[in-house]
Design a protein around this motif. Sequence first.
Motif, PDB file in Angstrom:
ATOM      1  N   LEU A   1      68.837  62.457 146.164  1.00 62.66           N
ATOM      2  CA  LEU A   1      69.384  63.157 147.326  1.00 62.66           C
ATOM      3  C   LEU A   1      68.488  63.109 148.563  1.00 62.66           C
ATOM      4  O   LEU A   1      68.923  63.514 149.647  1.00 62.66           O
ATOM      5  N   LEU A   2      67.256  62.641 148.413  1.00 56.59           N
ATOM      6  CA  LEU A   2      66.355  62.514 149.550  1.00 56.59           C
ATOM      7  C   LEU A   2      65.906  61.064 149.697  1.00 56.59           C
ATOM      8  O   LEU A   2      65.717  60.364 148.708  1.00 56.59           O
ATOM      9  N   GLU A   3      65.738  60.619 150.932  1.00 58.88           N
ATOM     10  CA  GLU A   3      65.271  59.261 151.184  1.00 58.88           C
ATOM     11  C   GLU A   3      63.751  59.190 151.138  1.00 58.88           C
ATOM     12  O   GLU A   3      63.058  60.130 151.505  1.00 58.88           O
ATOM     13  N   ASN A   4      63.259  58.047 150.698  1.00 55.18           N
ATOM     14  CA  ASN A   4      61.817  57.761 150.699  1.00 55.18           C
ATOM     15  C   ASN A   4      61.007  58.805 149.938  1.00 55.18           C
ATOM     16  O   ASN A   4      59.944  59.240 150.391  1.00 55.18           O
ATOM     17  N   VAL A   5      61.531  59.214 148.813  1.00 54.31           N
ATOM     18  CA  VAL A   5      60.799  60.134 147.934  1.00 54.31           C
ATOM     19  C   VAL A   5      60.508  59.425 146.619  1.00 54.31           C
ATOM     20  O   VAL A   5      61.395  58.816 146.020  1.00 54.31           O
TER      21      VAL A   5
ATOM     22  N   PRO B   1      58.103  58.543 156.283  1.00 52.42           N
ATOM     23  CA  PRO B   1      57.238  57.812 155.335  1.00 52.42           C
ATOM     24  C   PRO B   1      57.472  58.275 153.907  1.00 52.42           C
ATOM     25  O   PRO B   1      58.084  59.320 153.667  1.00 52.42           O
ATOM     26  N   LEU B   2      56.981  57.495 152.969  1.00 49.69           N
ATOM     27  CA  LEU B   2      57.136  57.816 151.555  1.00 49.69           C
ATOM     28  C   LEU B   2      56.497  59.176 151.252  1.00 49.69           C
ATOM     29  O   LEU B   2      55.378  59.459 151.682  1.00 49.69           O
ATOM     30  N   PHE B   3      57.222  59.994 150.527  1.00 51.91           N
ATOM     31  CA  PHE B   3      56.768  61.342 150.157  1.00 51.91           C
ATOM     32  C   PHE B   3      56.680  61.378 148.640  1.00 51.91           C
ATOM     33  O   PHE B   3      57.691  61.231 147.943  1.00 51.91           O
ATOM     34  N   VAL B   4      55.477  61.580 148.130  1.00 52.25           N
ATOM     35  CA  VAL B   4      55.231  61.509 146.686  1.00 52.25           C
ATOM     36  C   VAL B   4      55.128  62.921 146.107  1.00 52.25           C
ATOM     37  O   VAL B   4      54.301  63.716 146.551  1.00 52.25           O
ATOM     38  N   VAL B   5      55.967  63.202 145.133  1.00 48.16           N
ATOM     39  CA  VAL B   5      55.974  64.508 144.473  1.00 48.16           C
ATOM     40  C   VAL B   5      55.652  64.319 142.996  1.00 48.16           C
ATOM     41  O   VAL B   5      56.309  63.530 142.311  1.00 48.16           O
ATOM     42  N   VAL B   6      54.649  65.025 142.516  1.00 49.57           N
ATOM     43  CA  VAL B   6      54.353  65.032 141.082  1.00 49.57           C
ATOM     44  C   VAL B   6      55.023  66.262 140.470  1.00 49.57           C
ATOM     45  O   VAL B   6      54.773  67.392 140.889  1.00 49.57           O
ATOM     46  N   VAL B   7      55.908  66.018 139.513  1.00 51.40           N
ATOM     47  CA  VAL B   7      56.618  67.088 138.807  1.00 51.40           C
ATOM     48  C   VAL B   7      55.998  67.227 137.420  1.00 51.40           C
ATOM     49  O   VAL B   7      56.032  66.300 136.618  1.00 51.40           O
ATOM     50  N   ASP B   8      55.439  68.384 137.175  1.00 51.12           N
ATOM     51  CA  ASP B   8      54.659  68.630 135.959  1.00 51.12           C
ATOM     52  C   ASP B   8      55.361  69.644 135.061  1.00 51.12           C
ATOM     53  O   ASP B   8      55.387  70.840 135.366  1.00 51.12           O
ATOM     54  N   ALA B   9      55.963  69.158 133.984  1.00 47.55           N
ATOM     55  CA  ALA B   9      56.550  70.065 132.989  1.00 47.55           C
ATOM     56  C   ALA B   9      55.424  70.598 132.109  1.00 47.55           C
ATOM     57  O   ALA B   9      54.743  69.840 131.415  1.00 47.55           O
ATOM     58  N   GLY B  10      55.219  71.891 132.135  1.00 53.67           N
ATOM     59  CA  GLY B  10      54.090  72.479 131.426  1.00 53.67           C
ATOM     60  C   GLY B  10      54.137  72.284 129.915  1.00 53.67           C
ATOM     61  O   GLY B  10      55.197  72.116 129.323  1.00 53.67           O
ATOM     62  N   HIS B  11      52.927  72.269 129.327  1.00 52.25           N
ATOM     63  CA  HIS B  11      52.761  72.208 127.864  1.00 52.25           C
ATOM     64  C   HIS B  11      53.319  70.894 127.300  1.00 52.25           C
ATOM     65  O   HIS B  11      53.365  69.898 127.987  1.00 52.25           O
ATOM     66  N   GLY B  12      53.716  70.889 126.036  1.00 52.42           N
ATOM     67  CA  GLY B  12      54.237  69.672 125.408  1.00 52.42           C
ATOM     68  C   GLY B  12      53.481  69.331 124.132  1.00 52.42           C
ATOM     69  O   GLY B  12      52.308  69.680 123.954  1.00 52.42           O
ATOM     70  N   GLY B  13      54.164  68.656 123.210  1.00 48.07           N
ATOM     71  CA  GLY B  13      53.545  68.279 121.946  1.00 48.07           C
ATOM     72  C   GLY B  13      53.172  69.499 121.129  1.00 48.07           C
ATOM     73  O   GLY B  13      53.972  70.418 120.944  1.00 48.07           O
ATOM     74  N   ASN B  14      51.919  69.503 120.651  1.00 43.75           N
ATOM     75  CA  ASN B  14      51.476  70.631 119.822  1.00 43.75           C
ATOM     76  C   ASN B  14      51.167  71.883 120.641  1.00 43.75           C
ATOM     77  O   ASN B  14      50.881  72.939 120.089  1.00 43.75           O
ATOM     78  N   ASP B  15      51.229  71.771 121.950  1.00 47.20           N
ATOM     79  CA  ASP B  15      51.042  72.920 122.841  1.00 47.20           C
ATOM     80  C   ASP B  15      52.427  73.423 123.236  1.00 47.20           C
ATOM     81  O   ASP B  15      53.048  72.905 124.158  1.00 47.20           O
ATOM     82  N   VAL B  16      52.909  74.441 122.510  1.00 47.10           N
ATOM     83  CA  VAL B  16      54.288  74.897 122.735  1.00 47.10           C
ATOM     84  C   VAL B  16      54.411  75.827 123.928  1.00 47.10           C
ATOM     85  O   VAL B  16      55.514  76.066 124.422  1.00 47.10           O
ATOM     86  N   GLY B  17      53.287  76.363 124.409  1.00 45.14           N
ATOM     87  CA  GLY B  17      53.364  77.357 125.471  1.00 45.14           C
ATOM     88  C   GLY B  17      53.813  78.690 124.909  1.00 45.14           C
ATOM     89  O   GLY B  17      53.502  79.037 123.762  1.00 45.14           O
ATOM     90  N   ASN B  18      54.542  79.451 125.680  1.00 45.42           N
ATOM     91  CA  ASN B  18      55.062  80.738 125.198  1.00 45.42           C
ATOM     92  C   ASN B  18      56.164  80.508 124.170  1.00 45.42           C
ATOM     93  O   ASN B  18      56.970  79.583 124.303  1.00 45.42           O
TER      94      ASN B  18
ATOM     95  N   ALA C   1      47.665  59.309 142.327  1.00 51.28           N
ATOM     96  CA  ALA C   1      48.884  58.928 143.046  1.00 51.28           C
ATOM     97  C   ALA C   1      48.820  59.302 144.523  1.00 51.28           C
ATOM     98  O   ALA C   1      49.721  58.949 145.292  1.00 51.28           O
ATOM     99  N   SER C   2      47.756  59.999 144.931  1.00 56.54           N
ATOM    100  CA  SER C   2      47.650  60.522 146.298  1.00 56.54           C
ATOM    101  C   SER C   2      48.931  61.268 146.675  1.00 56.54           C
ATOM    102  O   SER C   2      49.521  61.043 147.739  1.00 56.54           O
ATOM    103  N   ALA C   3      49.362  62.127 145.779  1.00 61.55           N
ATOM    104  CA  ALA C   3      50.636  62.835 145.945  1.00 61.55           C
ATOM    105  C   ALA C   3      50.607  63.744 147.168  1.00 61.55           C
ATOM    106  O   ALA C   3      49.548  64.201 147.616  1.00 61.55           O
ATOM    107  N   ASP C   4      51.793  63.995 147.695  1.00 54.26           N
ATOM    108  CA  ASP C   4      51.940  64.917 148.818  1.00 54.26           C
ATOM    109  C   ASP C   4      52.196  66.343 148.346  1.00 54.26           C
ATOM    110  O   ASP C   4      51.993  67.298 149.111  1.00 54.26           O
TER     111      ASP C   4
END
Length: 229
Positions: free
Chosen positions: A84-88, A38-55, A112-115
Amino acid sequence: MKYHYFSDIKSLVLSSLFLFIFFIGSSFLSLDNQTKKPLFVVVVDAGHGGNDVGNECSDLKRFKQEKDLVLPVALQLGGYLENLLENVKVIYTRTEDRYVSLEDRAKIANEASADLFISIHANHNPIKSIHGSQVHIHNHDIKFSKIFAQKLLYQLSKRAKRKVLKIQTTADRGHNLFVLQNTKMPAVLVELGFMSNKNEEVYLNSEYGQTILASAIFRAVREYRGVVQ
Protein backbone atom coordinates in the motif's frame (compact mmCIF):
# COMPACT_ATOMS: atom_id res chain seq x y z
CA MET A 1 11.05 24.17 -56.29
CA LYS A 2 7.91 25.29 -54.52
CA TYR A 3 7.06 21.67 -53.64
CA HIS A 4 10.51 21.02 -52.17
CA TYR A 5 10.37 24.28 -50.24
CA PHE A 6 7.11 23.37 -48.45
CA SER A 7 8.33 19.79 -47.98
CA ASP A 8 11.41 21.10 -46.19
CA ILE A 9 9.27 23.39 -44.03
CA LYS A 10 7.02 20.47 -43.11
CA SER A 11 10.01 18.32 -42.16
CA LEU A 12 11.44 21.13 -40.07
CA VAL A 13 8.14 21.64 -38.22
CA LEU A 14 7.78 17.91 -37.56
CA SER A 15 11.37 17.69 -36.29
CA SER A 16 10.84 20.68 -34.00
CA LEU A 17 7.58 19.21 -32.72
CA PHE A 18 9.30 15.88 -32.01
CA LEU A 19 12.10 17.60 -30.09
CA PHE A 20 9.57 19.68 -28.14
CA ILE A 21 7.60 16.58 -27.11
CA PHE A 22 10.83 14.76 -26.23
CA PHE A 23 12.13 17.54 -23.97
CA ILE A 24 8.74 18.12 -22.33
CA GLY A 25 8.44 14.39 -21.64
CA SER A 26 11.95 14.30 -20.24
CA SER A 27 11.17 17.27 -18.01
CA PHE A 28 8.09 15.56 -16.57
CA LEU A 29 10.07 12.36 -16.06
CA SER A 30 12.82 14.29 -14.32
CA LEU A 31 10.26 16.11 -12.15
CA ASP A 32 8.63 12.78 -11.26
CA ASN A 33 11.99 11.36 -10.22
CA GLN A 34 12.67 14.42 -8.09
CA THR A 35 9.34 14.20 -6.26
CA LYS A 36 9.44 10.44 -5.78
CA LYS A 37 10.06 9.55 -2.15
CA PRO A 38 13.35 7.76 -1.37
CA LEU A 39 13.38 4.16 -0.21
CA PHE A 40 12.03 3.82 3.34
CA VAL A 41 13.26 0.74 5.20
CA VAL A 42 11.17 -0.67 8.04
CA VAL A 43 12.30 -3.57 10.21
CA VAL A 44 9.31 -5.48 11.59
CA ASP A 45 10.27 -7.54 14.61
CA ALA A 46 7.89 -10.24 15.84
CA GLY A 47 8.90 -10.77 19.45
CA HIS A 48 10.16 -14.08 20.87
CA GLY A 49 10.01 -17.29 18.79
CA GLY A 50 11.22 -20.88 18.95
CA ASN A 51 11.92 -22.02 22.49
CA ASP A 52 11.27 -18.47 23.73
CA VAL A 53 7.47 -18.46 23.96
CA GLY A 54 7.17 -15.07 25.64
CA ASN A 55 4.08 -14.65 27.80
CA GLU A 56 1.98 -17.76 28.16
CA CYS A 57 -1.68 -17.93 27.25
CA SER A 58 -4.43 -18.89 29.70
CA ASP A 59 -5.57 -21.94 27.73
CA LEU A 60 -3.45 -23.66 25.07
CA LYS A 61 -6.52 -25.28 23.53
CA ARG A 62 -8.10 -21.90 22.83
CA PHE A 63 -5.34 -19.33 22.63
CA LYS A 64 -1.82 -18.77 21.31
CA GLN A 65 1.36 -18.11 23.22
CA GLU A 66 2.84 -14.64 22.74
CA LYS A 67 5.36 -15.78 20.11
CA ASP A 68 2.54 -17.18 17.93
CA LEU A 69 0.15 -14.34 18.61
CA VAL A 70 2.42 -11.51 17.46
CA LEU A 71 3.78 -13.18 14.31
CA PRO A 72 0.63 -12.87 12.17
CA VAL A 73 0.30 -9.22 13.19
CA ALA A 74 3.89 -8.60 12.08
CA LEU A 75 3.33 -10.37 8.75
CA GLN A 76 0.10 -8.48 8.07
CA LEU A 77 1.79 -5.19 8.91
CA GLY A 78 4.63 -5.97 6.51
CA GLY A 79 2.14 -6.86 3.78
CA TYR A 80 0.29 -3.58 4.20
CA LEU A 81 3.52 -1.59 4.08
CA GLU A 82 4.82 -3.31 0.95
CA ASN A 83 1.53 -3.34 -0.95
CA LEU A 84 0.00 0.00 0.00
CA LEU A 85 3.01 2.34 0.17
CA GLU A 86 5.51 3.17 -2.56
CA ASN A 87 9.26 2.74 -2.12
CA VAL A 88 9.01 0.86 1.16
CA LYS A 89 11.22 -2.10 1.94
CA VAL A 90 10.23 -4.39 4.80
CA ILE A 91 12.76 -6.54 6.60
CA TYR A 92 11.50 -9.13 9.08
CA THR A 93 13.59 -10.41 11.97
CA ARG A 94 11.61 -13.63 11.63
CA THR A 95 8.78 -14.91 9.43
CA GLU A 96 8.29 -18.24 11.18
CA ASP A 97 8.45 -19.82 14.62
CA ARG A 98 12.18 -19.67 15.25
CA TYR A 99 14.42 -18.21 17.91
CA VAL A 100 16.25 -14.97 17.10
CA SER A 101 18.52 -13.46 19.74
CA LEU A 102 18.10 -9.87 20.86
CA GLU A 103 21.59 -9.16 19.55
CA ASP A 104 20.67 -10.47 16.11
CA ARG A 105 17.46 -8.45 16.02
CA ALA A 106 19.37 -5.22 16.62
CA LYS A 107 22.09 -6.32 14.18
CA ILE A 108 19.55 -6.96 11.40
CA ALA A 109 18.16 -3.44 11.80
CA ASN A 110 21.53 -1.71 12.04
CA GLU A 111 23.05 -3.53 9.07
CA ALA A 112 20.02 -2.63 6.97
CA SER A 113 20.41 1.06 7.91
CA ALA A 114 16.69 0.96 8.61
CA ASP A 115 14.60 4.10 8.93
CA LEU A 116 12.30 2.60 11.55
CA PHE A 117 12.30 -0.42 13.88
CA ILE A 118 9.02 -1.84 15.24
CA SER A 119 9.10 -4.68 17.76
CA ILE A 120 5.70 -6.31 18.34
CA HIS A 121 4.76 -7.96 21.65
CA ALA A 122 1.84 -8.79 23.93
CA ASN A 123 1.78 -7.85 27.59
CA HIS A 124 1.01 -9.63 30.88
CA ASN A 125 0.20 -8.48 34.40
CA PRO A 126 -0.77 -10.33 37.61
CA ILE A 127 -3.60 -7.81 38.00
CA LYS A 128 -5.99 -9.24 35.44
CA SER A 129 -8.16 -6.15 35.18
CA ILE A 130 -5.32 -4.16 33.60
CA HIS A 131 -5.67 -3.84 29.85
CA GLY A 132 -4.70 -1.59 26.97
CA SER A 133 -2.02 -1.06 24.35
CA GLN A 134 1.32 0.40 25.33
CA VAL A 135 4.36 1.74 23.47
CA HIS A 136 7.94 1.71 24.73
CA ILE A 137 10.81 3.92 23.59
CA HIS A 138 14.35 4.26 24.91
CA ASN A 139 13.94 7.81 26.19
CA HIS A 140 12.21 11.09 25.35
CA ASP A 141 15.42 12.60 23.99
CA ILE A 142 15.21 10.45 20.87
CA LYS A 143 12.90 12.82 19.00
CA PHE A 144 11.68 10.65 16.15
CA SER A 145 11.10 7.58 18.30
CA LYS A 146 8.81 9.72 20.42
CA ILE A 147 7.05 11.17 17.37
CA PHE A 148 6.32 7.72 15.99
CA ALA A 149 5.26 6.43 19.41
CA GLN A 150 2.72 9.25 19.69
CA LYS A 151 1.32 8.53 16.23
CA LEU A 152 1.15 4.84 17.05
CA LEU A 153 -0.80 5.41 20.26
CA TYR A 154 -3.17 7.72 18.40
CA GLN A 155 -3.92 5.07 15.76
CA LEU A 156 -4.27 2.30 18.33
CA SER A 157 -6.84 4.48 20.05
CA LYS A 158 -8.70 5.82 17.02
CA ARG A 159 -8.35 3.00 14.49
CA ALA A 160 -8.22 -0.04 16.78
CA LYS A 161 -10.45 1.54 19.48
CA ARG A 162 -8.11 0.26 22.17
CA LYS A 163 -7.44 1.78 25.54
CA VAL A 164 -3.91 3.18 25.40
CA LEU A 165 -1.47 3.58 28.26
CA LYS A 166 1.21 6.25 28.47
CA ILE A 167 4.50 5.92 26.61
CA GLN A 168 7.09 4.06 28.65
CA THR A 169 10.77 5.06 28.74
CA THR A 170 13.81 3.51 30.40
CA ALA A 171 13.17 5.74 33.41
CA ASP A 172 9.55 4.59 33.67
CA ARG A 173 10.48 0.91 33.34
CA GLY A 174 13.53 1.10 35.57
CA HIS A 175 15.55 -0.86 33.01
CA ASN A 176 16.63 -0.84 29.37
CA LEU A 177 15.07 -2.85 26.57
CA PHE A 178 17.92 -4.26 24.50
CA VAL A 179 16.43 -3.75 21.05
CA LEU A 180 15.58 -0.12 21.81
CA GLN A 181 18.91 0.63 23.42
CA ASN A 182 21.00 -0.94 20.65
CA THR A 183 19.26 0.04 17.43
CA LYS A 184 20.60 3.10 15.65
CA MET A 185 17.33 4.36 14.20
CA PRO A 186 13.97 5.50 15.61
CA ALA A 187 12.61 2.44 17.38
CA VAL A 188 9.57 1.40 19.37
CA LEU A 189 8.37 -1.72 21.12
CA VAL A 190 4.59 -2.01 21.04
CA GLU A 191 2.62 -4.12 23.48
CA LEU A 192 -0.60 -4.87 21.61
CA GLY A 193 -2.54 -5.67 24.77
CA PHE A 194 -2.59 -7.80 27.92
CA MET A 195 -2.87 -11.56 27.50
CA SER A 196 -3.64 -11.70 31.22
CA ASN A 197 -6.91 -9.85 30.69
CA LYS A 198 -9.70 -12.22 29.68
CA ASN A 199 -11.42 -9.96 27.17
CA GLU A 200 -8.21 -8.63 25.69
CA GLU A 201 -6.78 -12.12 25.23
CA VAL A 202 -9.83 -13.04 23.15
CA TYR A 203 -9.40 -9.89 21.04
CA LEU A 204 -5.67 -10.42 20.53
CA ASN A 205 -6.23 -13.98 19.31
CA SER A 206 -9.01 -13.10 16.89
CA GLU A 207 -8.34 -12.58 13.19
CA TYR A 208 -10.35 -9.38 13.38
CA GLY A 209 -8.31 -8.02 16.28
CA GLN A 210 -5.00 -8.88 14.64
CA THR A 211 -6.05 -7.28 11.35
CA ILE A 212 -7.20 -4.08 13.04
CA LEU A 213 -4.02 -3.86 15.12
CA ALA A 214 -1.82 -4.38 12.05
CA SER A 215 -3.85 -1.72 10.23
CA ALA A 216 -3.39 0.75 13.09
CA ILE A 217 0.39 0.28 13.10
CA PHE A 218 0.44 0.65 9.31
CA ARG A 219 -1.43 3.94 9.50
CA ALA A 220 1.03 5.23 12.09
CA VAL A 221 3.96 4.35 9.80
CA ARG A 222 2.27 6.07 6.87
CA GLU A 223 1.73 9.26 8.87
CA TYR A 224 5.23 9.15 10.33
CA ARG A 225 6.81 8.76 6.91
CA GLY A 226 4.96 11.84 5.73
CA VAL A 227 6.64 13.81 8.52
CA VAL A 228 10.22 12.60 8.06
CA GLN A 229 10.41 12.47 4.24
